[in-house]
Write a protein that holds these residues in place. Structure first.
Motif, mmCIF file in Angstrom:
data_model
loop_
_atom_site.group_PDB
_atom_site.id
_atom_site.type_symbol
_atom_site.label_atom_id
_atom_site.label_comp_id
_atom_site.label_asym_id
_atom_site.label_seq_id
_atom_site.Cartn_x
_atom_site.Cartn_y
_atom_site.Cartn_z
ATOM 1 N N GLN A 105 -3.684 -12.377 10.596
ATOM 2 C CA GLN A 105 -3.890 -13.385 9.549
ATOM 3 C C GLN A 105 -2.589 -13.574 8.752
ATOM 4 N N ILE A 115 5.283 -2.484 10.507
ATOM 5 C CA ILE A 115 4.942 -1.054 10.600
ATOM 6 C C ILE A 115 3.478 -0.880 11.008
ATOM 7 N N ALA A 116 2.823 -1.974 11.432
ATOM 8 C CA ALA A 116 1.392 -1.903 11.757
ATOM 9 C C ALA A 116 1.157 -1.147 13.066
ATOM 10 N N ALA A 117 0.293 -0.155 13.019
ATOM 11 C CA ALA A 117 0.006 0.643 14.219
ATOM 12 C C ALA A 117 -0.562 -0.241 15.321
ATOM 13 N N GLY A 139 0.819 -1.219 0.000
ATOM 14 C CA GLY A 139 0.000 0.000 0.000
ATOM 15 C C GLY A 139 0.847 1.261 0.000
HETATM 16 N N1 LIG Z 1 -0.502 5.582 5.943
HETATM 17 C C1 LIG Z 1 0.108 6.136 6.987
HETATM 18 O O1 LIG Z 1 0.221 7.371 7.079
HETATM 19 C C2 LIG Z 1 0.717 5.279 8.055
HETATM 20 C C3 LIG Z 1 1.484 5.882 9.063
HETATM 21 C C4 LIG Z 1 2.067 5.077 10.042
HETATM 22 C C5 LIG Z 1 1.863 3.710 10.024
HETATM 23 N N2 LIG Z 1 1.093 3.148 9.064
HETATM 24 C C6 LIG Z 1 0.879 1.694 9.108
HETATM 25 O O2 LIG Z 1 1.315 1.165 7.891
HETATM 26 C C7 LIG Z 1 0.534 0.015 7.572
HETATM 27 C C8 LIG Z 1 0.094 0.122 6.133
HETATM 28 O O3 LIG Z 1 -0.679 1.306 5.995
HETATM 29 P P1 LIG Z 1 -1.024 1.891 4.556
HETATM 30 O O4 LIG Z 1 -1.583 3.250 4.780
HETATM 31 O O5 LIG Z 1 0.099 1.679 3.623
HETATM 32 O O6 LIG Z 1 -2.249 0.904 4.179
HETATM 33 P P2 LIG Z 1 -2.762 0.464 2.748
HETATM 34 O O7 LIG Z 1 -2.450 1.520 1.744
HETATM 35 O O8 LIG Z 1 -4.197 0.022 2.936
HETATM 36 O O9 LIG Z 1 -1.837 -0.808 2.418
HETATM 37 C C9 LIG Z 1 -2.075 -2.091 2.901
HETATM 38 C C10 LIG Z 1 -2.060 -3.021 1.684
HETATM 39 O O10 LIG Z 1 -2.069 -4.384 2.141
HETATM 40 C C11 LIG Z 1 -2.999 -5.105 1.314
HETATM 41 N N3 LIG Z 1 -3.454 -6.316 2.003
HETATM 42 C C12 LIG Z 1 -4.570 -6.519 2.737
HETATM 43 N N4 LIG Z 1 -4.622 -7.782 3.196
HETATM 44 C C13 LIG Z 1 -3.505 -8.406 2.750
HETATM 45 C C14 LIG Z 1 -3.000 -9.721 2.879
HETATM 46 N N5 LIG Z 1 -3.652 -10.650 3.588
HETATM 47 N N6 LIG Z 1 -1.820 -10.009 2.285
HETATM 48 C C15 LIG Z 1 -1.147 -9.078 1.561
HETATM 49 N N7 LIG Z 1 -1.583 -7.814 1.387
HETATM 50 C C16 LIG Z 1 -2.761 -7.479 1.982
HETATM 51 C C17 LIG Z 1 -4.095 -4.091 1.103
HETATM 52 O O11 LIG Z 1 -4.974 -4.470 0.082
HETATM 53 P P3 LIG Z 1 -6.516 -3.928 0.195
HETATM 54 O O12 LIG Z 1 -6.445 -2.440 0.137
HETATM 55 O O13 LIG Z 1 -7.175 -4.543 -0.995
HETATM 56 O O14 LIG Z 1 -7.052 -4.430 1.516
HETATM 57 C C18 LIG Z 1 -3.282 -2.834 0.787
HETATM 58 O O15 LIG Z 1 -2.870 -2.780 -0.568
HETATM 59 C C19 LIG Z 1 -0.650 -0.020 8.551
HETATM 60 O O16 LIG Z 1 -0.491 -1.076 9.462
HETATM 61 C C20 LIG Z 1 -0.588 1.315 9.260
HETATM 62 O O17 LIG Z 1 -0.932 1.180 10.633
HETATM 63 C C21 LIG Z 1 0.524 3.894 8.069
#
Ligand SMILES: NC(=O)c1ccc[n+]([C@@H]2O[C@H](COP(=O)([O-])OP(=O)(O)OC[C@H]3O[C@@H](n4cnc5c(N)ncnc54)[C@H](OP(=O)(O)O)[C@@H]3O)[C@@H](O)[C@H]2O)c1
Length: 266
Positions: free
Chosen positions: A76, A94-96, A9
């Motif tokens: 999972q 990096i999961a919150a 993502g």
């Molecule tokens: N974005 C931020 O500003 C930020 C800041 C600090 C920390 N984080 C942490 O970073 C992590 C990722 O955040 P993000 O914003 O990058 O989220 P994201 O854009 O939703 O990315 C997560 C990706 O993982 C995919 N996914 C879901 N289930 C999966 C599986 N079983 N196997 C493989 N891939 C799978 C999702 O697909 P689908 O969309 O189809 O479900 C999505 O493409 C989170 O845990 C968050 O707490 C994010």
């Protein structure tokens, strides 16, 4: 060194882009998996990385595995990859909210480092905080620090402080963007175009942050230094600095930290 990403993502892309740009990793040394074939194809096109729909395949191919799925999807994924991990793997989550103890409890092998990044990694200005689990030696945190430095600043802090870290630097870009947006709206009402107001506000936010970094001044001291009695800044501060505003900002951080604690328990 080969580096893998499970979950491709926004954050995964930001970190991958930094690693490639700073030449820490070659694009063909990075492999990413996701449940969306379309998303993977897009990333492969943009960054030139290798892709797969199979999370276990990532683990089999690399020594360092980033877990970059949403917190609700993490358990999972941990169960899915657990049989493929060995003591040679470094797992960087990096999961919150999800603690190193929790992650280690679902992984019989693999050293764990937890990171709270922020989205400014996309432009090389991320604030990334890391902490190590009980199985990870200091040299793992040194590697993670080097790696995160490709995407901005990196700082090691005790895991007990991670809910506060998540609230301030993890969620912070959204809070600062909101404040900037409100100030820009005000300037537009006073006659500026939105485009010009954005330029002025963005540079002012960046300049203020830079000045605090360079001088080491406390924010309150900087505010006092630019406020003259009965001047324009004083007039604005009289409106801004109310008890209500202080309480709102305090509760903003409190609510984000509380949500981080909840995600850890979910
Ligand atoms: N974005 C931020 O500003 C930020 C800041 C600090 C920390 N984080 C942490 O970073 C992590 C990722 O955040 P993000 O914003 O990058 O989220 P994201 O854009 O939703 O990315 C997560 C990706 O993982 C995919 N996914 C879901 N289930 C999966 C599986 N079983 N196997 C493989 N891939 C799978 C999702 O697909 P689908 O969309 O189809 O479900 C999505 O493409 C989170 O845990 C968050 O707490 C994010």
């Amino acid at each position: 060194m080969k580096i893998g990403f499970i979950g491709a993502g926004k954050m995964a892309e930001a970190i991958m882009a930094g690693l490639i740009e700073k030449a820490f990793a070659r694009a063909d040394g990075i492999v990413a998996s996701d449940i969306s074939e379309e998303r993977l194809a897009e990333l492969s096109r943009r960054l030139g990385i290798r892709i797969t729909l199979d999370n276990a395949e990532v683990v089999r191919q690399v020594q360092v595995v980033f877990l970059a799925v949403k917190p609700q999807q993490l358990d999972q994924v941990l169960r899915e990859i657990a049989p493929h991990l060995t003591a040679d793997h470094l797992v960087v989550s990096i999961a919150a909210g999800k603690t190193t103890t929790h992650i280690e409890s679902l992984l019989p092998a693999g050293r764990v480092v937890r990171v709270m990044p922020n989205i400014a990694c996309l432009v090389g200005e991320g604030m990334n905080v890391f902490t190590r689990g009980v199985r990870a030696p200091v040299k793992d945190t040194e590697l993670v620090k080097t790696l995160l430095n490709c995407c901005g600043r990196a700082l090691e802090l005790p895991e007990a402080q991670f809910d506060a870290v998540t609230a301030l630097s993890g969620s912070g870009p959204a809070f600062f963007a909101y404040l900037l947006d409100r100030l820009v709206d005000g300037a537009v009402r006073e006659g500026l175009s939105r485009q010009d107001a954005l330029v002025l506000a963005e540079q002012t936010m960046q300049g203020t942050a830079r000045m605090l970094q360079v001088t080491g001044m406390e924010p309150a001291a900087l505010a006092s230094a630019v406020t003259s009695a009965k001047g324009t800044t004083a007039a604005g501060r009289d409106i801004l600095e109310t008890e209500t505003m202080a309480a709102v900002l305090d509760r903003t951080i409190g609510a984000a930290a509380q949500r981080s604690r909840e995600l850890g328990r979910a």
